[in-house]
Design an enzyme around this catalytic site. Structure first.
Site, PDB file in Angstrom:
ATOM      1  N   SER A  79      50.805  69.306  54.589  1.00 18.24           N
ATOM      2  CA  SER A  79      51.020  68.036  53.891  1.00 18.24           C
ATOM      3  C   SER A  79      51.885  68.234  52.657  1.00 18.24           C
ATOM      4  O   SER A  79      51.924  69.324  52.079  1.00 18.24           O
ATOM      5  CB  SER A  79      49.683  67.425  53.464  1.00 18.24           C
ATOM      6  OG  SER A  79      48.871  67.215  54.589  1.00 18.24           O
TER       7      SER A  79
HETATM    8  N1  SAM Z   1      45.231  71.174  55.564  1.00 17.19           N
HETATM    9  C1  SAM Z   1      46.374  71.754  56.209  1.00 17.19           C
HETATM   10  C2  SAM Z   1      47.214  72.568  55.277  1.00 17.19           C
HETATM   11  O1  SAM Z   1      46.892  72.667  54.075  1.00 17.19           O
HETATM   12  O2  SAM Z   1      48.185  73.141  55.754  1.00 17.19           O
HETATM   13  C3  SAM Z   1      47.238  70.729  56.920  1.00 17.19           C
HETATM   14  C4  SAM Z   1      46.535  70.179  58.072  1.00 17.19           C
HETATM   15  S1  SAM Z   1      47.564  69.569  59.347  1.00 17.19           S
HETATM   16  C5  SAM Z   1      48.158  68.095  58.626  1.00 17.19           C
HETATM   17  C6  SAM Z   1      46.243  69.044  60.446  1.00 17.19           C
HETATM   18  C7  SAM Z   1      45.552  70.206  61.119  1.00 17.19           C
HETATM   19  O3  SAM Z   1      44.376  69.708  61.745  1.00 17.19           O
HETATM   20  C8  SAM Z   1      46.377  70.851  62.214  1.00 17.19           C
HETATM   21  O4  SAM Z   1      46.493  72.226  61.969  1.00 17.19           O
HETATM   22  C9  SAM Z   1      45.575  70.572  63.471  1.00 17.19           C
HETATM   23  O5  SAM Z   1      45.665  71.586  64.446  1.00 17.19           O
HETATM   24  C10 SAM Z   1      44.173  70.462  62.904  1.00 17.19           C
HETATM   25  N2  SAM Z   1      43.204  69.759  63.749  1.00 17.19           N
HETATM   26  C11 SAM Z   1      43.370  68.643  64.512  1.00 17.19           C
HETATM   27  N3  SAM Z   1      42.226  68.308  65.123  1.00 17.19           N
HETATM   28  C12 SAM Z   1      41.290  69.240  64.732  1.00 17.19           C
HETATM   29  C13 SAM Z   1      39.920  69.451  65.020  1.00 17.19           C
HETATM   30  N4  SAM Z   1      39.212  68.649  65.831  1.00 17.19           N
HETATM   31  N5  SAM Z   1      39.286  70.486  64.432  1.00 17.19           N
HETATM   32  C14 SAM Z   1      39.950  71.329  63.612  1.00 17.19           C
HETATM   33  N6  SAM Z   1      41.262  71.196  63.302  1.00 17.19           N
HETATM   34  C15 SAM Z   1      41.921  70.162  63.853  1.00 17.19           C
END
Ligand code: SAM
Length: 229
Positions: A79
């Site tokens: 983000s």
């Molecule tokens: N917080 C992160 C950072 O600081 O880089 C950015 C997060 S990114 C916008 C969203 C993340 O959520 C992705 O890596 C995706 O694979 C993960 N994601 C999606 N669904 C998920 C789930 N059910 N459980 C865990 N992670 C999940």
């Protein structure tokens, strides 16, 4: 190109090839965050302390301090700094809180929360991102970050309850297991809505009831899992 090698405020050594000292870039980023309305001094301090460029792939590293989301592989993104700072502020964290983060991604948000003094349990569903973030977070000087691989929409029943829960992916609704694992008095922050746009929702558990606030419009990648998409 001038090469810089020095320590961050948090004591981490940065073997870097930046034209400008990354510390200076972070100070500029923090000034922009203040101008955008981020006012919690602890959040601003944490944003100044975490070396964001280390969470970005080498080829895109030069963009690390721009206020934009950046691809991190596997179709996912880190983000933009404003959203990380805003969510950290809205979460009302303080030293010693137990925080569950769903969506580790690059690990950057987890590092910011740890820099704020929280114990962070962070879960990622994609193995490659989980492995990369785990290795990187192990090198950071912040203590109290625990990484997990799995479906974060189920929460982490073994480590629950949590005083704060932050979901960094967009969901059609709030996963019930996360509400169940939120401690009394706790706060859950999650982007909720239909694709591609969501609203940041802040939910508080008070005397067993859930109070919800609808905050800013945001755009996140999908939360994929049993209680997501
Ligand atoms: N917080 C992160 C950072 O600081 O880089 C950015 C997060 S990114 C916008 C969203 C993340 O959520 C992705 O890596 C995706 O694979 C993960 N994601 C999606 N669904 C998920 C789930 N059910 N459980 C865990 N992670 C999940």
């Amino acid at each position: 190109m001038q090469a810089y090698k020095y320590s961050t405020e948090c004591g981490h050594t940065e073997p870097q090839t930046f034209r400008v000292d990354p510390k200076r870039l972070r100070r500029r980023m923090v000034s922009q965050l203040e101008a955008q309305g981020i006012s919690d001094p602890n959040v601003l301090k944490a944003m100044a302390a975490v070396p964001r460029h280390l969470f970005i792939q080498d080829a895109l590293e030069a963009q690390a301090y721009q206020d934009a989301p950046i691809p991190i592989g596997c179709g996912q993104s880190i983000s933009q700094p404003y959203i990380v700072a805003l969510m950290s502020e809205l979460l009302e964290v303080r030293q010693g809180l137990r925080v569950l983060e769903v969506g580790t991604g690059s690990g950057y948000q987890a590092a910011v929360l740890a820099a704020l003094g929280c114990t962070v349990f962070t879960i990622e569903r994609l193995r490659e991102l989980y492995l990369n973030a785990s290795a990187l977070l192990r090198q950071m000087p912040f203590r109290g970050i625990y990484t997990y691989l799995g479906d974060g929409t189920l929460g982490m029943p073994d480590a629950a309850p949590f005083e704060r829960i932050i979901v960094t992916a967009g969901s059609p609704e709030t996963p019930q297991p996360l509400l169940d694992q939120l401690e009394e008095g706790g706060i859950l922050l999650i982007p909720v809505g239909m694709r591609p746009r969501q609203y940041l929702m802040r939910l508080r558990k008070r005397q067993g009831r859930v109070e919800s606030e609808t905050l800013e419009p945001v755009i996140f990648v999908d939360l994929i899992g049993d209680h997501g998409w």
